[in-house]
Design an enzyme around this catalytic site. Structure first.
Site, PDB file in Angstrom:
ATOM      1  N   CYS A  52     -40.744  -2.357 -31.095  1.00 17.13           N
ATOM      2  CA  CYS A  52     -40.291  -2.981 -32.523  1.00 17.13           C
ATOM      3  C   CYS A  52     -40.454  -4.336 -32.283  1.00 17.13           C
ATOM      4  O   CYS A  52     -40.637  -5.093 -33.033  1.00 17.13           O
ATOM      5  CB  CYS A  52     -38.914  -2.567 -32.794  1.00 17.13           C
ATOM      6  SG  CYS A  52     -38.864  -0.720 -33.030  1.00 17.13           S
ATOM      7  N   ARG A 135     -42.235   4.877 -37.734  1.00 17.72           N
ATOM      8  CA  ARG A 135     -42.736   3.575 -38.119  1.00 17.72           C
ATOM      9  C   ARG A 135     -43.551   3.827 -39.465  1.00 17.72           C
ATOM     10  O   ARG A 135     -44.729   4.048 -39.619  1.00 17.72           O
ATOM     11  CB  ARG A 135     -43.798   3.001 -37.125  1.00 17.72           C
ATOM     12  CG  ARG A 135     -42.984   2.737 -35.871  1.00 17.72           C
ATOM     13  CD  ARG A 135     -43.877   2.298 -34.620  1.00 17.72           C
ATOM     14  NE  ARG A 135     -43.078   2.324 -33.293  1.00 17.72           N
ATOM     15  CZ  ARG A 135     -42.148   1.772 -32.836  1.00 17.72           C
ATOM     16  NH1 ARG A 135     -41.864   0.549 -33.814  1.00 17.72           N
ATOM     17  NH2 ARG A 135     -41.303   1.815 -31.992  1.00 17.72           N
TER      18      ARG A 135
END
Ligand code: BEZ
Length: 237
Positions: A52, A135
């Site tokens: 991330c 995601r």
């Protein structure tokens, strides 16, 4: 056998589900605050995690490039506001990655501890992880309609050149009334929609359609569209 959980999610062509949320840039009303621009609404699994972090640094570095295409970025994870703030401060102060450093994330990052937004958008996929968002990437147009969706699992960082290519291709399809073939990039030939009648099919094959540059067969016709023409239309709009 363990029961499989089924989650619902909005689909391409649906209006983007509405929500009000607290973010690192203040409160937002979505999608009404974004009605004159395209938006990429994306989720990430958790703050202070390495994939991330690499994604946020990349997105933040490309923010001006997306802005030039009139596209704003909005992130989300199931973390609280103070965790978001601390993580973004750490990224700016400490993290150096692939030539990126001192990176400031200026787009809003939604706090979603209640999972209210994540659930509305099907970002929690319980068979992958029940407490972290996958995601997800939603491409939303200025009318608030979802135009494309891409999902990645937790372990796979996104390809940001592809996210940018999707925005440019969607805008090009809208502006020029065409479709874009595999791996299309501005400057490549574009696809003319399939012939809707026998007459149109014949005209195409007889070379009587001036809008077309090449036909492989009646159903597969292309035309040239130069890069500057595309970029002049789709950037700053
Ligand atoms: C990461 O961003 O590094 C990550 C987050 C959740 C699970 C696996 C990796």
């Amino acid at each position: 056998m363990e029961e499989q959980q089924v989650v619902s999610m909005p689909r391409i062509g649906d209006p983007a589900p509405e929500f009000k949320a607290v973010t690192t840039q203040g409160e937002i009303n979505f999608p009404s605050d974004y009605k004159d621009s395209w938006v990429i609404l994306f989720s990430h699994p958790a703050d202070f995690t390495p994939v991330c972090t690499s994604e946020f640094m990349t997105f933040a570095t490309m923010e001006d490039q997306f802005a030039e295409a009139n596209c704003k970025l909005v992130g989300l994870s199931i973390d609280g506001l103070y965790s978001h703030i601390a993580w973004l401060r750490t990224i700016k102060e400490k993290i150096e990655y692939k030539g990126m450093k001192d990176v400031e994330v200026n787009f809003p990052l939604i706090e979603d501890i209640t999972m209210n937004v994540a659930k509305k958008y099907g970002m929690i996929q319980p068979n992958e992880d029940s407490t972290k968002a996958v995601r997800a990437v939603f491409f939303i147009d200025p009318k608030g309609i979802i135009r494309a969706i891409i999902y990645y699992p937790l372990s796979l960082g996104r390809n940001f050149d592809e996210l940018y290519r999707v925005i440019i291709a969607l805008k090009t399809a809208d502006e020029f009334g065409i479709a874009t073939p595999a791996d299309w990039r501005p400057g490549n030939d574009v696809i003319i929609g399939p012939a809707g009648s026998c007459g149109t099919a014949k005209d195409r094959m007889d070379g009587n359609d001036s809008n077309i540059d090449d036909c492989q067969d009646w159903f597969f016709c292309t035309k040239k569209l130069d890069k500057d023409t595309v970029l002049n239309k789709v950037l700053k709009k």
